[in-house]
Structures are given as structure tokens and as C-alpha cells.
Design an enzyme around this catalytic site. Structure first.
Site, PDB file in Angstrom:
ATOM      1  N   SER A 136       0.859  -1.188   0.000  1.00  0.00           N
ATOM      2  CA  SER A 136       0.000   0.000   0.000  1.00  0.00           C
ATOM      3  C   SER A 136       0.893   1.235   0.000  1.00  0.00           C
ATOM      4  O   SER A 136       2.075   1.145   0.396  1.00  0.00           O
ATOM      5  CB  SER A 136      -0.846  -0.028   1.283  1.00  0.00           C
ATOM      6  N   TYR A 149      -2.102  -0.831  10.645  1.00  0.00           N
ATOM      7  CA  TYR A 149      -2.146  -1.256   9.234  1.00  0.00           C
ATOM      8  C   TYR A 149      -0.903  -0.777   8.494  1.00  0.00           C
ATOM      9  O   TYR A 149      -0.237  -1.540   7.801  1.00  0.00           O
ATOM     10  CB  TYR A 149      -3.417  -0.690   8.589  1.00  0.00           C
TER      11      TYR A 149
HETATM   12  P1  NAP Z   1     -11.010  -6.699   0.646  1.00  0.00           P
HETATM   13  O1  NAP Z   1     -11.974  -6.275  -0.381  1.00  0.00           O
HETATM   14  O2  NAP Z   1     -11.327  -6.518   2.083  1.00  0.00           O
HETATM   15  O3  NAP Z   1     -10.628  -8.241   0.371  1.00  0.00           O
HETATM   16  C1  NAP Z   1      -9.709  -8.891   1.191  1.00  0.00           C
HETATM   17  C2  NAP Z   1      -9.833 -10.380   0.959  1.00  0.00           C
HETATM   18  O4  NAP Z   1      -8.874 -11.024   1.837  1.00  0.00           O
HETATM   19  C3  NAP Z   1     -11.201 -10.916   1.326  1.00  0.00           C
HETATM   20  O5  NAP Z   1     -11.580 -11.933   0.448  1.00  0.00           O
HETATM   21  C4  NAP Z   1     -10.960 -11.479   2.724  1.00  0.00           C
HETATM   22  O6  NAP Z   1     -11.851 -12.511   3.086  1.00  0.00           O
HETATM   23  C5  NAP Z   1      -9.556 -12.017   2.586  1.00  0.00           C
HETATM   24  N1  NAP Z   1      -8.958 -12.198   3.900  1.00  0.00           N
HETATM   25  C6  NAP Z   1      -8.863 -11.271   4.897  1.00  0.00           C
HETATM   26  N2  NAP Z   1      -8.366 -11.833   5.991  1.00  0.00           N
HETATM   27  C7  NAP Z   1      -8.131 -13.131   5.698  1.00  0.00           C
HETATM   28  C8  NAP Z   1      -7.658 -14.230   6.438  1.00  0.00           C
HETATM   29  N3  NAP Z   1      -7.320 -14.112   7.728  1.00  0.00           N
HETATM   30  N4  NAP Z   1      -7.546 -15.422   5.826  1.00  0.00           N
HETATM   31  C9  NAP Z   1      -7.901 -15.578   4.541  1.00  0.00           C
HETATM   32  N5  NAP Z   1      -8.385 -14.581   3.784  1.00  0.00           N
HETATM   33  C10 NAP Z   1      -8.508 -13.368   4.368  1.00  0.00           C
HETATM   34  O7  NAP Z   1      -9.600  -5.955   0.459  1.00  0.00           O
HETATM   35  P2  NAP Z   1      -8.940  -5.268  -0.837  1.00  0.00           P
HETATM   36  O8  NAP Z   1      -9.277  -3.832  -0.800  1.00  0.00           O
HETATM   37  O9  NAP Z   1      -9.214  -6.066  -2.064  1.00  0.00           O
HETATM   38  O10 NAP Z   1      -7.412  -5.384  -0.420  1.00  0.00           O
HETATM   39  C11 NAP Z   1      -6.554  -6.365  -0.989  1.00  0.00           C
HETATM   40  C12 NAP Z   1      -5.111  -5.965  -0.704  1.00  0.00           C
HETATM   41  O11 NAP Z   1      -4.854  -4.668  -1.243  1.00  0.00           O
HETATM   42  C13 NAP Z   1      -4.783  -5.881   0.786  1.00  0.00           C
HETATM   43  O12 NAP Z   1      -3.474  -6.363   0.994  1.00  0.00           O
HETATM   44  C14 NAP Z   1      -4.840  -4.393   1.068  1.00  0.00           C
HETATM   45  O13 NAP Z   1      -4.039  -4.037   2.178  1.00  0.00           O
HETATM   46  C15 NAP Z   1      -4.305  -3.829  -0.235  1.00  0.00           C
HETATM   47  N6  NAP Z   1      -4.691  -2.447  -0.501  1.00  0.00           N
HETATM   48  C16 NAP Z   1      -6.004  -2.101  -0.629  1.00  0.00           C
HETATM   49  C17 NAP Z   1      -6.343  -0.779  -0.891  1.00  0.00           C
HETATM   50  C18 NAP Z   1      -7.762  -0.326  -1.039  1.00  0.00           C
HETATM   51  O14 NAP Z   1      -7.989   0.895  -1.044  1.00  0.00           O
HETATM   52  N7  NAP Z   1      -8.715  -1.192  -1.195  1.00  0.00           N
HETATM   53  C19 NAP Z   1      -5.322   0.186  -1.040  1.00  0.00           C
HETATM   54  C20 NAP Z   1      -3.994  -0.209  -0.896  1.00  0.00           C
HETATM   55  C21 NAP Z   1      -3.695  -1.534  -0.641  1.00  0.00           C
HETATM   56  P3  NAP Z   1     -13.069 -12.217   4.144  1.00  0.00           P
HETATM   57  O15 NAP Z   1     -13.798 -11.022   3.611  1.00  0.00           O
HETATM   58  O16 NAP Z   1     -13.838 -13.471   4.090  1.00  0.00           O
HETATM   59  O17 NAP Z   1     -12.389 -11.946   5.463  1.00  0.00           O
END
Ligand code: NAP
Length: 251
Positions: A136, A149
Site C-alpha cells: 500500500s 495497518y
Molecule cells: P477486501 O476487499 O477486504 O478483500 C480482502 C480479501 O482477503 C477478502 O476476500 C478477505 O476474506 C480475505 N482475507 C482477509 N483476511 C483473511 C484471512 N485471515 N484469511 C484468509 N483470507 C482473508 O480488500 P482489498 O481492498 O481487495 O485489499 C486487498 C489488498 O490490497 C490488501 O493487501 C490491502 O491491504 C491492499 N490495498 C487495498 C487498498 C484499497 O484501497 N482497497 C489500497 C492499498 C492496498 P473475508 O472477507 O472473508 O475476510
């Protein structure tokens, strides 16, 4: 651009929703056999309906023993995307032990654990591999309430570099290395993780204004960067962080 990923085998964590799910869909469309690891079975069921060749694995990556047991026999993996993470916003003065431990075990410790399993398999099979850690912009800059985070993402920068340093020398034939990189997006507003920020439009407006391109990242931008780093198109890149930040870190 043809990425030449067809026929390879990938493992994507956090595959049920958001960036992980879109990455699985793109890899599946590119002819990659994907192991999709996530926590909610319903998400994996609907993913398999969309992408029938995907192999679903349901496990809580915050649980070391369950992860060891479930992924121990996952089979050969050429491409790994460490994407699963939680964001548990709390002001620094109110951070709880539970939120700290949960964040570090899911966002960082599972990256150690899963990467080690996968890398050992690559070395044993004497094949090249690419690992992409989803980080991130908060590895470099931070915002209120994300002390924990952003600490996990900051640590991921050094983990990525160390893995690249130690796994790089496992070169088994000309051009075959294990490469490790990260992708560091700014806000991607379409995912579940971003939902809390949507309730504060004034914060988002101000942050967006600070991006030189006056925009956030789209899911597709992040997935394209992941695919690039997984592919041999980035053959000489290892230990680096690819910003997908609409220029945010220029100022
Ligand atoms: P998201 O929509 O919340 O999806 C996260 C996924 O990871 C969900 O399927 C979740 O499953 C799964 N997950 C979480 N905890 C877990 C665990 N303990 N075991 C197995 N699976 C788990 O998040 P996203 O926005 O796509 O983010 C994906 C990545 O991008 C992350 O590393 C995040 O830090 C990074 N990121 C996101 C953003 C943003 O703005 N969205 C910006 C910068 C970086 P459940 O829902 O079932 O828990």
C-alpha cells in the site's frame, strides 16, 4: 501485451473479494491454473462458479496451524500473490492488543508462512518463480487511525527486499530466479476494505486533491501491475515496490 502466463500454476490469497478476486479472474482468463485461498466459503463458491478451473481453499490465514495443515499439500506453485489483509482502524492511543496481533498475523506473518512454503517447493522443483506482495502507499505515508495497518505494510517493504535478496540466488539455469516484488496502491474505492472511507467524503475529496492525477487507483490498474510483476515481462525486477498511486508519493 501477451504475458506468457498460460500453463503456470498460481496461488492467490484473499481471493474471495476485491483485488484478490479480480486477480484470480484475470489469471484464470490468461490460462493460469489458480489456487484461490480465502476465509469465506460463500465467496469461494461463487468464484468457482465464475471460474470453473479455480481450486478453492478456505482457511483463516491468521491461524498458523490451520494454514500449515491446509496449504501443506497444495502442490506446485509458480506464481504467488500475497494479497490477504485486514484494516482495523484505531487511533494510536486506542490500539488494542487484539487488533495489533490480528493485523500482524494476517497481513505479515501469513506472508512469511505462505511464501516460505511456496519458495521451498520452487527450490525443490528447481523452477523459477515470481512472488508479488500486495502492499500500500501506507508503507511510505500514513493517515490518521492506521498506525497498525501502515506498520504491517511498512514491514512488508523490508520483507519483500529480504525475500528478494535471499531467494534470488536460487538460480537453477540461465534466466531462472525466484523474484519477489510488491505492488503499492493508493485507495481503490470499489473494494470492501475501502468502505469505511466512503463515509467520509470530505476526507476523500482532500486526499484525492493531493494526488497529482486527481484520481485514485482503479482495480484494473492494480491487477495489471500484479500481472506484469508475475510475468517474465519484469524479468530483471526484484525487491522493488511498484507504486500504483496516481503520483501521490511525488509530493
Ligand atoms: P477486501 O476487499 O477486504 O478483500 C480482502 C480479501 O482477503 C477478502 O476476500 C478477505 O476474506 C480475505 N482475507 C482477509 N483476511 C483473511 C484471512 N485471515 N484469511 C484468509 N483470507 C482473508 O480488500 P482489498 O481492498 O481487495 O485489499 C486487498 C489488498 O490490497 C490488501 O493487501 C490491502 O491491504 C491492499 N490495498 C487495498 C487498498 C484499497 O484501497 N482497497 C489500497 C492499498 C492496498 P473475508 O472477507 O472473508 O475476510
Amino acid at each position: 501485451m501477451e504475458l506468457g502466463l498460460s500453463g503456470r500454476r498460481a496461488l492467490v490469497t484473499g481471493a474471495g473479494k476485491g483485488i484478490g478476486r479480480s486477480t484470480v479472474q484475470a489469471l484464470h482468463a490468461a490460462g493460469v491454473e489458480v489456487v484461490a485461498v480465502s476465509r469465506t466459503q460463500d465467496d469461494l463458491d461463487s468464484l468457482v462458479r465464475e471460474c470453473p478451473r479455480v481450486k478453492p481453499v478456505c482457511v483463516d490465514l491468521g491461524d498458523w496451524e490451520a494454514t500449515e495443515q491446509t496449504l501443506g499439500g497444495v502442490g506446485p506453485v509458480d506464481l504467488l500473490v500475497n494479497n490477504a489483509a485486514v484494516a482495523l482502524p484505531q487511533p494510536f492511543l486506542e490500539v488494542t492488543k487484539e487488533a495489533f496481533d490480528r493485523s500482524f498475523s494476517v497481513n505479515l506473518r501469513s506472508v512469511f508462512q505462505v511464501s516460505r512454503m511456496v519458495a521451498l517447493g520452487m527450490i525443490e522443483r528447481r523452477v523459477p518463480g515470481s512472488i508479488v506482495n500486495i502492499s500500500s502507499i501506507t508503507a511510505y505515508v500514513t493517515f490518521p487511525n492506521v498506525a497498525v495497518y501502515s506498520s504491517t505494510k511498512g514491514a512488508m517493504t523490508m520483507l519483500t527486499k529480504t525475500m528478494a535478496l535471499e531467494l534470488g540466488p536460487h538460480k537453477v539455469k540461465m534466466g531462472c530466479w525466484i523474484r519477489v516484488n510488491s505492488v503499492n496502491p493508493t485507495f481503490v474505492l470499489s473494494t470492501a476494505m475501502s468502505k469505511p472511507s466512503l463515509s467520509n467524503p470530505e476526507f476523500l475529496r482532500k486526499i484525492k486533491e493531493r494526488h497529482p492525477m486527481k484520481r485514485f487507483a482503479e482495480m484494473e490498474d492494480v491487477v495489471n501491475s500484479i500481472l506484469f510483476l508475475l510475468s517474465d515481462r519484469s524479468a530483471s525486477t526484484s525487491g522493488s515496490s511498484l507504486l500504483v498511486d496516481a503520483g501521490y508519493l511525488t509530493s
